[in-house]
Design a protein around this motif. Structure first.
Motif, PDB file in Angstrom:
ATOM      1  N   ALA A  31       0.841  -1.200   0.000  1.00 16.03           N
ATOM      2  CA  ALA A  31       0.000   0.000   0.000  1.00 16.03           C
ATOM      3  C   ALA A  31       0.875   1.249   0.000  1.00 16.03           C
ATOM      4  O   ALA A  31       1.994   1.246   0.528  1.00 16.03           O
ATOM      5  CB  ALA A  31      -0.926  -0.005   1.212  1.00 16.03           C
ATOM      6  N   ASP A  32       0.366   2.304  -0.580  1.00 13.00           N
ATOM      7  CA  ASP A  32       1.040   3.608  -0.578  1.00 13.00           C
ATOM      8  C   ASP A  32       0.648   4.301   0.722  1.00 13.00           C
ATOM      9  O   ASP A  32      -0.382   4.965   0.803  1.00 13.00           O
ATOM     10  CB  ASP A  32       0.585   4.417  -1.791  1.00 13.00           C
ATOM     11  N   VAL A  33       1.450   4.112   1.760  1.00 13.59           N
ATOM     12  CA  VAL A  33       1.139   4.633   3.090  1.00 13.59           C
ATOM     13  C   VAL A  33       1.859   5.964   3.284  1.00 13.59           C
ATOM     14  O   VAL A  33       3.090   6.025   3.226  1.00 13.59           O
ATOM     15  CB  VAL A  33       1.528   3.635   4.192  1.00 13.59           C
ATOM     16  N   ILE A  34       1.084   7.011   3.514  1.00 13.54           N
ATOM     17  CA  ILE A  34       1.635   8.346   3.734  1.00 13.54           C
ATOM     18  C   ILE A  34       1.438   8.695   5.203  1.00 13.54           C
ATOM     19  O   ILE A  34       0.303   8.864   5.666  1.00 13.54           O
ATOM     20  CB  ILE A  34       0.966   9.379   2.827  1.00 13.54           C
ATOM     21  N   LYS A  35       2.526   8.755   5.923  1.00 13.07           N
ATOM     22  CA  LYS A  35       2.473   9.057   7.347  1.00 13.07           C
ATOM     23  C   LYS A  35       2.416  10.565   7.533  1.00 13.07           C
ATOM     24  O   LYS A  35       3.315  11.290   7.099  1.00 13.07           O
ATOM     25  CB  LYS A  35       3.697   8.482   8.063  1.00 13.07           C
ATOM     26  N   VAL A  36       1.367  11.033   8.172  1.00 12.59           N
ATOM     27  CA  VAL A  36       1.200  12.455   8.448  1.00 12.59           C
ATOM     28  C   VAL A  36       1.698  12.717   9.864  1.00 12.59           C
ATOM     29  O   VAL A  36       1.186  12.155  10.836  1.00 12.59           O
ATOM     30  CB  VAL A  36      -0.269  12.881   8.298  1.00 12.59           C
ATOM     31  N   GLU A  37       2.721  13.567   9.967  1.00  8.59           N
ATOM     32  CA  GLU A  37       3.353  13.842  11.256  1.00  8.59           C
ATOM     33  C   GLU A  37       3.350  15.330  11.557  1.00  8.59           C
ATOM     34  O   GLU A  37       3.308  16.147  10.640  1.00  8.59           O
ATOM     35  CB  GLU A  37       4.819  13.393  11.242  1.00  8.59           C
ATOM     36  N   PRO A  38       3.436  15.696  12.833  1.00  9.81           N
ATOM     37  CA  PRO A  38       3.671  17.111  13.155  1.00  9.81           C
ATOM     38  C   PRO A  38       5.038  17.543  12.637  1.00  9.81           C
ATOM     39  O   PRO A  38       5.889  16.701  12.317  1.00  9.81           O
ATOM     40  CB  PRO A  38       3.602  17.145  14.682  1.00  9.81           C
ATOM     41  N   LEU A  39       5.254  18.824  12.563  1.00  9.83           N
ATOM     42  CA  LEU A  39       6.484  19.329  11.947  1.00  9.83           C
ATOM     43  C   LEU A  39       7.736  18.812  12.664  1.00  9.83           C
ATOM     44  O   LEU A  39       8.777  18.612  12.024  1.00  9.83           O
ATOM     45  CB  LEU A  39       6.490  20.863  11.945  1.00  9.83           C
ATOM     46  N   GLU A  40       7.638  18.593  13.963  1.00  9.65           N
ATOM     47  CA  GLU A  40       8.787  18.108  14.725  1.00  9.65           C
ATOM     48  C   GLU A  40       8.915  16.593  14.685  1.00  9.65           C
ATOM     49  O   GLU A  40       9.867  16.025  15.215  1.00  9.65           O
ATOM     50  CB  GLU A  40       8.697  18.583  16.176  1.00  9.65           C
ATOM     51  N   GLY A  41       7.978  15.919  14.041  1.00 11.21           N
ATOM     52  CA  GLY A  41       7.991  14.465  13.979  1.00 11.21           C
ATOM     53  C   GLY A  41       7.259  13.856  15.157  1.00 11.21           C
ATOM     54  O   GLY A  41       7.038  14.501  16.186  1.00 11.21           O
ATOM     55  N   GLU A  42       6.824  12.610  14.998  1.00 10.03           N
ATOM     56  CA  GLU A  42       6.090  11.958  16.086  1.00 10.03           C
ATOM     57  C   GLU A  42       7.039  11.481  17.180  1.00 10.03           C
ATOM     58  O   GLU A  42       8.238  11.316  16.981  1.00 10.03           O
ATOM     59  CB  GLU A  42       5.211  10.829  15.550  1.00 10.03           C
ATOM     60  N   LEU A  43       6.462  11.252  18.374  1.00  8.06           N
ATOM     61  CA  LEU A  43       7.237  10.997  19.585  1.00  8.06           C
ATOM     62  C   LEU A  43       8.170   9.809  19.466  1.00  8.06           C
ATOM     63  O   LEU A  43       9.296   9.823  19.991  1.00  8.06           O
ATOM     64  CB  LEU A  43       6.280  10.804  20.769  1.00  8.06           C
TER      65      LEU A  43
END
Length: 404
Positions: A31-43
């Motif tokens: 699958a074409d998985v697009i991870k949406v993260e906050p600008l600082e990246g996830e924890l």
């Protein structure tokens, strides 16, 4: 990667393990998985231990084969980008509390209005039809709520957490099958948009009580749960003369072979032993006999003996032992393949093997926002528009990823 889900786009708005693990399975399946993260990246990016370039092992092991899009979802422009992305997607996967994502403007009804065929998967703590619906939840909490943490008390110990994020991972696998079932149903024209709810609490309770519902299956009263065989204090790895070994004679024939081996054929001759139900009820006695006998020989001797008697067995591995396990090495379980270029010495391939299906190289977890430019270009944004979004702080990333 086994590209079986090519053409399925997944918007992955998840963090830590619940959600990212599910998204990685889908990505590993093409699958074409697009991870949406906050600008600082996830924890999870910063959770110890980390690589020399600062990427946490937890993040690396749950986010391969994904693209990264850095968005400020509190900004109007960031929300508009997400709306366009959702319009292009087949699946939205999130692990936010339902009220929180609804307030953000991306609850099921709002997303359905954007994309009338969206498969909307909520990986959450508790089901939304019950009184716990708004509680925050992490793995330890769900282990306690589900009864899992109390199991050691049934064998003489005290309540304890399993030293693994088992609730997150079990619920993630439930989320995967929920998404795949919806994809299949949609392909056959059975459904349009669908809200797939995957609560950690109910997932782990269902997983745990598969065997532990036991006598409560037939009782009108709320009692009788607990599978007696698993509560025997003698059901455990057995100490040998120089280490530990695990064995599980299960059938009558297996027990007969083992009892003959240790000089206790007299037990196999007992009338109660001939009845499978009675043998199951008195299995703790058999475990005690086995435990006493195992102590008299070495681990190597017992491994050979159990193999000769065709009784299920194993040495008792520690975690580092697995890294040199001959079977795992033979099947290439830890082989990094193309990920070695990113400094990955070991990864965990999917245990399910699709023989006859095509294979493709894996892509390592990437820097936060590495694919922002490519994803936005694929959504129709011009170079100038992308630059403006970056300047406004609505999106982030160096634009180092692949183009769409």
């Amino acid at each position: 990667m086994t590209p079986l889900l090519t053409g399925i786009r997944v918007v992955d708005i998840t963090s830590i393990v619940l959600g990212p693990f599910a998204g990685q399975v889908l990505a590993d399946l093409g699958a074409d998985v697009i991870k949406v993260e906050p600008l600082e990246g996830e924890l999870a990016r910063s959770v110890y231990p980390v690589s020399p370039d600062g990427m946490g092992a937890m993040f690396a092991n749950n986010n391969r084969n994904k693209k990264s899009l850095a968005l400020d979802l509190k900004s109007a422009a960031g929300k508009e980008v997400l709306r366009k992305l959702i319009a292009s997607a087949n699946v939205l996967l999130h692990n936010m509390r339902v009220d929180a994502i609804t307030r953000l403007g991306f609850g099921f009804e709002a997303v359905k209005a954007i994309n009338p065929r969206i498969i909307y998967c909520s990986a959450i703590g508790f089901g939304q039809d019950g009184p716990y619906r708004d509680r925050p939840a992490y793995d330890d909490v769900i282990q306690a709520a589900s009864g899992l943490a109390m199991l050691p008390a049934h064998v003489g110990g005290t309540p304890a957490y399993v030293p693994s994020v088992v609730a997150d991972k079990v619920a993630s696998l439930y989320a995967v099958y929920g998404v795949l079932a919806a994809v299949a149903a949609q392909a056959r024209g059975q459904i349009e948009a669908v809200d797939v709810e995957v609560p950690m609490f109910e997932s782990l309770v269902g997983f745990l009580l598969n065997e532990h519902l036991a006598a409560a299956t037939f009782s009108a009263e709320p009692k009788g749960a607990g599978y007696h065989r698993l509560f025997s204090p003698d059901r455990k790895p057995y100490r040998t003369s120089d280490g530990w070994v695990a064995a599980l004679p299960y059938t009558g024939d297996q027990w007969r072979r083992l009892l003959a081996e240790i000089g206790r054929a007299d037990i196999a001759a007992e009338p109660w032993f001939q009845d499978a139900g009675e043998r199951s009820r008195r299995v703790a006695e058999l475990y005690r006999v086995l435990g006493a006998a195992v102590l008299e020989r070495s681990t190597a001797d017992w491994l050979e003996t159990f193999a000769r008697l065709d009784i299920p067995y194993s040495k008792v591995n520690d975690l580092d032992d697995l890294l040199a396990d001959p079977h795992l090495n033979a099947v290439g379980f830890f082989e990094p393949g193309a990920l070695a270029e990113a400094g990955i010495a070991r990864t965990l391939r999917q245990p399910v093997v699709f023989r006859g299906a095509p294979r493709a190289p894996d892509r390592s977890a990437v820097a936060v926002g590495a694919d922002t430019d490519g994803v936005l270009a694929g959504l129709g944004y011009s170079g100038a528009e992308i630059a403006a979004l970056k300047a406004s702080g609505a999106v982030g990333g160096a634009g180092e990823g692949d183009d769409e």
